[in-house]
Design an enzyme around this catalytic site. Sequence first.
Site, PDB file in Angstrom:
ATOM      1  N   ASN A 150     -94.388  29.095  37.495  1.00 39.97           N
ATOM      2  CA  ASN A 150     -94.486  28.642  38.744  1.00 39.97           C
ATOM      3  C   ASN A 150     -96.141  29.374  39.418  1.00 39.97           C
ATOM      4  O   ASN A 150     -96.795  28.417  40.035  1.00 39.97           O
ATOM      5  CB  ASN A 150     -93.637  28.897  39.790  1.00 39.97           C
ATOM      6  CG  ASN A 150     -92.463  27.824  39.248  1.00 39.97           C
ATOM      7  OD1 ASN A 150     -92.543  26.828  39.218  1.00 39.97           O
ATOM      8  ND2 ASN A 150     -91.059  28.480  39.667  1.00 39.97           N
ATOM      9  N   GLU A 184     -83.811  28.960  37.483  1.00 36.80           N
ATOM     10  CA  GLU A 184     -84.146  28.591  36.276  1.00 36.80           C
ATOM     11  C   GLU A 184     -83.191  28.922  35.122  1.00 36.80           C
ATOM     12  O   GLU A 184     -83.292  28.952  34.059  1.00 36.80           O
ATOM     13  CB  GLU A 184     -85.618  29.292  35.833  1.00 36.80           C
ATOM     14  CG  GLU A 184     -85.276  30.678  35.664  1.00 36.80           C
ATOM     15  CD  GLU A 184     -85.689  31.566  37.009  1.00 36.80           C
ATOM     16  OE1 GLU A 184     -85.943  32.587  37.084  1.00 36.80           O
ATOM     17  OE2 GLU A 184     -85.576  30.814  38.066  1.00 36.80           O
ATOM     18  N   ASP A 209     -90.920  22.163  38.857  1.00 36.45           N
ATOM     19  CA  ASP A 209     -89.663  21.304  39.005  1.00 36.45           C
ATOM     20  C   ASP A 209     -89.755  20.217  38.080  1.00 36.45           C
ATOM     21  O   ASP A 209     -88.634  19.950  37.593  1.00 36.45           O
ATOM     22  CB  ASP A 209     -89.739  20.741  40.420  1.00 36.45           C
ATOM     23  CG  ASP A 209     -89.575  21.555  41.593  1.00 36.45           C
ATOM     24  OD1 ASP A 209     -89.177  22.838  41.431  1.00 36.45           O
ATOM     25  OD2 ASP A 209     -89.997  21.296  42.709  1.00 36.45           O
ATOM     26  N   ASP A 234     -81.441  31.060  30.279  1.00 36.63           N
ATOM     27  CA  ASP A 234     -82.371  31.392  31.016  1.00 36.63           C
ATOM     28  C   ASP A 234     -83.690  31.084  30.679  1.00 36.63           C
ATOM     29  O   ASP A 234     -84.267  31.521  29.638  1.00 36.63           O
ATOM     30  CB  ASP A 234     -82.213  33.048  31.447  1.00 36.63           C
ATOM     31  CG  ASP A 234     -83.398  33.355  32.514  1.00 36.63           C
ATOM     32  OD1 ASP A 234     -82.686  33.475  33.836  1.00 36.63           O
ATOM     33  OD2 ASP A 234     -84.516  33.812  32.291  1.00 36.63           O
ATOM     34  N   HIS A 262     -95.306  25.255  41.843  1.00 34.79           N
ATOM     35  CA  HIS A 262     -94.074  24.997  41.867  1.00 34.79           C
ATOM     36  C   HIS A 262     -93.710  23.132  41.596  1.00 34.79           C
ATOM     37  O   HIS A 262     -92.415  22.948  41.110  1.00 34.79           O
ATOM     38  CB  HIS A 262     -93.464  25.157  43.324  1.00 34.79           C
ATOM     39  CG  HIS A 262     -93.333  26.593  43.475  1.00 34.79           C
ATOM     40  ND1 HIS A 262     -92.231  27.520  42.768  1.00 34.79           N
ATOM     41  CD2 HIS A 262     -94.190  27.481  43.936  1.00 34.79           C
ATOM     42  CE1 HIS A 262     -92.267  28.627  43.373  1.00 34.79           C
ATOM     43  NE2 HIS A 262     -93.512  28.779  43.650  1.00 34.79           N
TER      44      HIS A 262
END
Length: 307
Positions: free
Chosen positions: A186, A222, A195, A178, A191
Site C-alpha cells: 500500500n 489483509e 484494494d 495473510d 491504497h
Amino acid sequence: MLDDIDLGRRQRILIVEDVKLNAQILVNALKDTYDLRVAHNGVEALAMVREEMPDLILLDIIMPEMDGYEVCARLQSDPNTRDIPILFLTALEGDQNEAYGIELGAMDYIRKPFNVPIVKAKIRNHLELKRYKDILKRDSRIDGLTRIPNRRRFDEAYVEERDRARRTKTPLAVLMIDLDRFKLYNDAYGHLQGDDVLRLVAQTLYHALHRPGDLVARWGGEEFVVLLPQTDLEGAVTVAERLRKAVWELEIPHESSPVAKVLTVSIGVAASKAGQPWSYDMLLQWADEAVYRAKAEGRNKVVPYKE
C-alpha cells in the site's frame, strides 16, 4: 460472492391444503406467476420444505394427523425455516384463533372461501417483503470491498460446521491466510491499487476452492480465513498449498517486498484431532498461531499447527 438472490427466477410457493378443490382454486389463480408445489397434509408439507425451500407457504389450519398450527410451530423452531412467511388458510372465525396463529409465527390469514384478488395481493406483498429481507440478510454477510463472505458469515458457518463435525465425528479444518508485507504494498502502490489487489486475491481464493461446502471469508485487513469441512490436517495442507500457489501465479508485482518480487501469502493450517472433541474449539487459535509461525519462518509458505 455469496450465493446471489436470483431476482429473475419465479418465486416458489408451497400450498398445504387437504381439500383438493381448494388447492386447485389456488393453483389456477397462481400458476402463471409462481412456481407451485402442493402438499395435502402436514407431514408431506414438512418433507417438501426439506427437499426444496419455498419462498412462502399457504398453510391450511384444519388437517388430519398434523394441523397447520403444529406445522407452523415446527417450521418456526428450525433456524433454517423460521424466516419463511406463512399465510394461514382458514374458515375459522374469531380474533382468538387469529391471535394464536400470529403468536406461533404466521404472517397473515387468508379466509375461505377465497377472494382471489385479495389472495394475490397478500401473497405479492409478503413475497416482496421476504425478498427485501433476503437482500438485507445477504448483504449483511458480504464483505463490502471483496464481495466474498465476511467475518460474521464465517463465524456463523464455523459454529454450524463445528457442531456438525463434533456430532458426526468427522474432521474439520481452518486456514488463516495473510498477505505478506501488504502494508509495504500500500505504501508503494497506493491504497486504491491495494484494494484492487484484495479483490483479485479474494476472487482467486474463492475460485481455487473446489467443494461447495468450503468457505473463504475476509477476516479483516489483509487477512482471509477458510473453512474446510470433512478435511483432516493432511488434506488441509494440500488445499493451503494450492491457494498459496494460486496467489503466487497471479504474479502481482511487489517490488518493495523482501519476500519476493511478486505478492505472496503465508498460510497457517489447523485441523481437529480424532478422539479430542475439544479440539474443534481451538481451530481458529491454532490456525492463527500457525500463520504467525509461517511469517516468522520467512513467509510465502504453508505451516501446519503442531503442539
